[in-house]
Design a protein around this motif. Structure first.
Motif, mmCIF file in Angstrom:
data_model
loop_
_atom_site.group_PDB
_atom_site.id
_atom_site.type_symbol
_atom_site.label_atom_id
_atom_site.label_comp_id
_atom_site.label_asym_id
_atom_site.label_seq_id
_atom_site.Cartn_x
_atom_site.Cartn_y
_atom_site.Cartn_z
ATOM 1 N N LEU A 1 -47.491 -0.754 8.430
ATOM 2 C CA LEU A 1 -47.243 -2.368 8.447
ATOM 3 C C LEU A 1 -48.210 -3.189 8.792
ATOM 4 C CD1 LEU A 1 -44.041 -1.936 10.827
ATOM 5 C CD2 LEU A 1 -43.977 -2.659 8.472
ATOM 6 N N LEU A 2 -49.283 -2.880 9.462
ATOM 7 C CA LEU A 2 -50.499 -3.754 9.644
ATOM 8 C C LEU A 2 -51.228 -4.042 8.497
ATOM 9 C CD1 LEU A 2 -52.215 -5.128 11.736
ATOM 10 C CD2 LEU A 2 -53.540 -3.248 12.072
ATOM 11 N N ILE A 3 -51.548 -2.947 7.807
ATOM 12 C CA ILE A 3 -52.174 -3.153 6.414
ATOM 13 C C ILE A 3 -51.637 -3.816 5.495
ATOM 14 C CG2 ILE A 3 -53.339 -1.845 4.583
ATOM 15 C CD1 ILE A 3 -53.946 0.592 6.632
ATOM 16 N N LEU B 1 -37.350 -3.394 6.236
ATOM 17 C CA LEU B 1 -38.171 -4.289 6.992
ATOM 18 C C LEU B 1 -38.503 -5.394 6.307
ATOM 19 C CD1 LEU B 1 -40.080 -2.055 9.623
ATOM 20 C CD2 LEU B 1 -38.161 -3.271 10.221
ATOM 21 N N GLY B 2 -38.640 -5.374 4.944
ATOM 22 C CA GLY B 2 -39.033 -6.290 4.127
ATOM 23 C C GLY B 2 -40.531 -6.175 3.462
ATOM 24 N N ALA C 1 -34.432 -3.515 -7.770
ATOM 25 C CA ALA C 1 -33.573 -2.386 -7.220
ATOM 26 C C ALA C 1 -34.456 -1.238 -6.450
ATOM 27 C CB ALA C 1 -32.713 -1.741 -8.294
ATOM 28 N N ASP C 2 -34.075 -1.038 -5.211
ATOM 29 C CA ASP C 2 -34.802 -0.159 -4.344
ATOM 30 C C ASP C 2 -33.749 0.414 -3.276
ATOM 31 O OD1 ASP C 2 -37.408 1.293 -3.394
ATOM 32 O OD2 ASP C 2 -36.354 0.344 -1.614
ATOM 33 N N TRP C 3 -33.520 1.723 -2.839
ATOM 34 C CA TRP C 3 -32.577 2.162 -2.099
ATOM 35 C C TRP C 3 -32.940 1.689 -0.795
ATOM 36 C CZ3 TRP C 3 -33.045 7.818 -3.836
ATOM 37 C CH2 TRP C 3 -32.403 8.028 -5.221
ATOM 38 N N GLY C 4 -34.011 1.690 -0.188
ATOM 39 C CA GLY C 4 -34.184 0.976 0.990
ATOM 40 C C GLY C 4 -34.024 -0.546 1.288
ATOM 41 N N LEU C 5 -34.128 -0.991 -0.021
ATOM 42 C CA LEU C 5 -34.161 -2.442 -0.129
ATOM 43 C C LEU C 5 -32.446 -2.844 0.070
ATOM 44 C CD1 LEU C 5 -35.417 -5.499 -0.241
ATOM 45 C CD2 LEU C 5 -35.244 -5.083 -2.689
ATOM 46 N N MET C 6 -32.003 -1.891 -0.683
ATOM 47 C CA MET C 6 -30.436 -2.081 -0.849
ATOM 48 C C MET C 6 -29.525 -2.027 0.919
ATOM 49 S SD MET C 6 -29.250 0.049 -3.989
ATOM 50 C CE MET C 6 -27.541 -0.129 -4.008
ATOM 51 N N ILE C 7 -30.202 -1.319 1.546
ATOM 52 C CA ILE C 7 -29.773 -1.090 2.729
ATOM 53 C C ILE C 7 -29.966 -2.304 3.505
ATOM 54 C CG2 ILE C 7 -30.017 0.261 4.879
ATOM 55 C CD1 ILE C 7 -31.082 2.520 3.252
ATOM 56 N N ASN C 8 -31.082 -2.901 3.621
ATOM 57 C CA ASN C 8 -31.621 -4.152 4.178
ATOM 58 C C ASN C 8 -30.697 -5.337 3.655
ATOM 59 O OD1 ASN C 8 -32.781 -6.029 5.846
ATOM 60 N ND2 ASN C 8 -34.186 -6.561 4.041
#
Length: 282
Positions: free
Chosen positions: A133-135, A222-223, A231-238
């Motif tokens: 996340l930092l990078i 987390l964005g 489209a992305d599975w993780g993005l869909m959840i958010n």
């Protein structure tokens, strides 16, 4: 000699007989094929607005519509490629670089070993997700940058594993025999040391794939992962978590596929480990 060098056919026969290997490989293969071939069968474009916000299942949308009217089924079919290739790429990069540095630490002079070990300990002091996340927050969310960042988070563990395995191998009699017979260092490295390291490294690769898919999904949630409207599975959840009670498929479907991929790779890695242990016992 190594399991793979001396008992190659026996090792693969044991792998095939291992129930966990068959189950893990089958589940992983199904999810990978779904992700790779899914876009060919998607009825709609992943970014097309074709329905009502959080619309329910109908004849044109097998899983309903998402938070702005995308076809959930179409986005699900399109959304697996990014997370699969990024997970595989990050894991292989970490495996290659970590193995090389681990070997260097084990075979090089004391100061080089101490420096690599010291650097590894510093990186392992940071939690993986916090480091990524930092990078990413500083340098951006380009897919290849995310892949490299995730691999950096995984490299220290690979270095420690490779170094520990290599230190044990160089003390074995067959390595000493090869040195006495006058074989070159490159011959000993590629014919005696590396083959003996393959099994633990491949098992760790399976574990890293599990970690990678979880981390990349978390980043997207987390964005900090793949940017919309892709489209992305993780993005869909958010994107659809606010409508979970109204249209649960927009969240549950990608969660299920992510969980299946993580389960498959984890069980496959554990099965390979069990098969290797059985060969060693014999």
């Amino acid at each position: 000699m190594s399991i793979i060098t001396l008992h190659r056919s026996k090792f693969f026969q044991t792998l095939i007989r291992e129930r966990q290997v068959r189950f893990g490989f089958s589940v992983t293969l199904i999810v990978v094929l779904f992700a790779l071939l899914g876009p060919l069968f998607a009825p709609q474009n992943a970014t097309a607005l074709v329905g009502f916000t959080y619309g329910t299942v109908d004849q044109n949308a097998l899983l309903g519509y998402d938070y702005i009217g995308h076809d959930v089924w179409s986005r699900l079919l399109h959304g697996g490629q990014s997370i699969i290739w990024m997970s595989v790429a990050a894991s292989f990069i970490a495996l290659l670089i970590g193995s090389a540095l681990g070997l260097l630490a084990a075979l090089a002079k004391k100061k080089t070993d101490q420096f690599i070990t010291w650097l590894t300990d510093i990186f392992m002091a940071f939690p993986d997700l916090i480091l990524v996340l930092l990078i990413v927050s500083m340098l951006g969310r380009d897919p290849w940058l995310i892949v490299v960042t995730v691999s950096i988070a995984f490299i220290p563990a690979v270095i420690r594993l490779a170094r520990g395995v290599a230190l044990n191998i160089v003390e074995q009699e067959y390595v000493e025999t090869a040195k006495i017979l006058g074989f070159s260092k490159l011959y000993i490295l590629f014919r005696e040391i590396l083959p003996n390291m393959l099994t633990p490294l491949l098992i760790h690769l399976g574990v890293m794939l599990t970690w990678a898919v979880g981390m990349l999904s978390g980043l997207a949630f987390l964005g900090y992962g793949v940017a919309p409207p892709a489209a992305d599975w993780g993005l869909m959840i958010n994107e659809n978590r606010a409508g979970l009670l109204i249209q649960p498929w927009a969240v549950l479907a990608p969660v299920l596929l992510i969980a299946l991929f993580a389960l498959g790779t984890n069980v496959l890695a554990e099965g390979v480990g069990r098969a290797a242990a059985r060969i060693e016992e014999k």
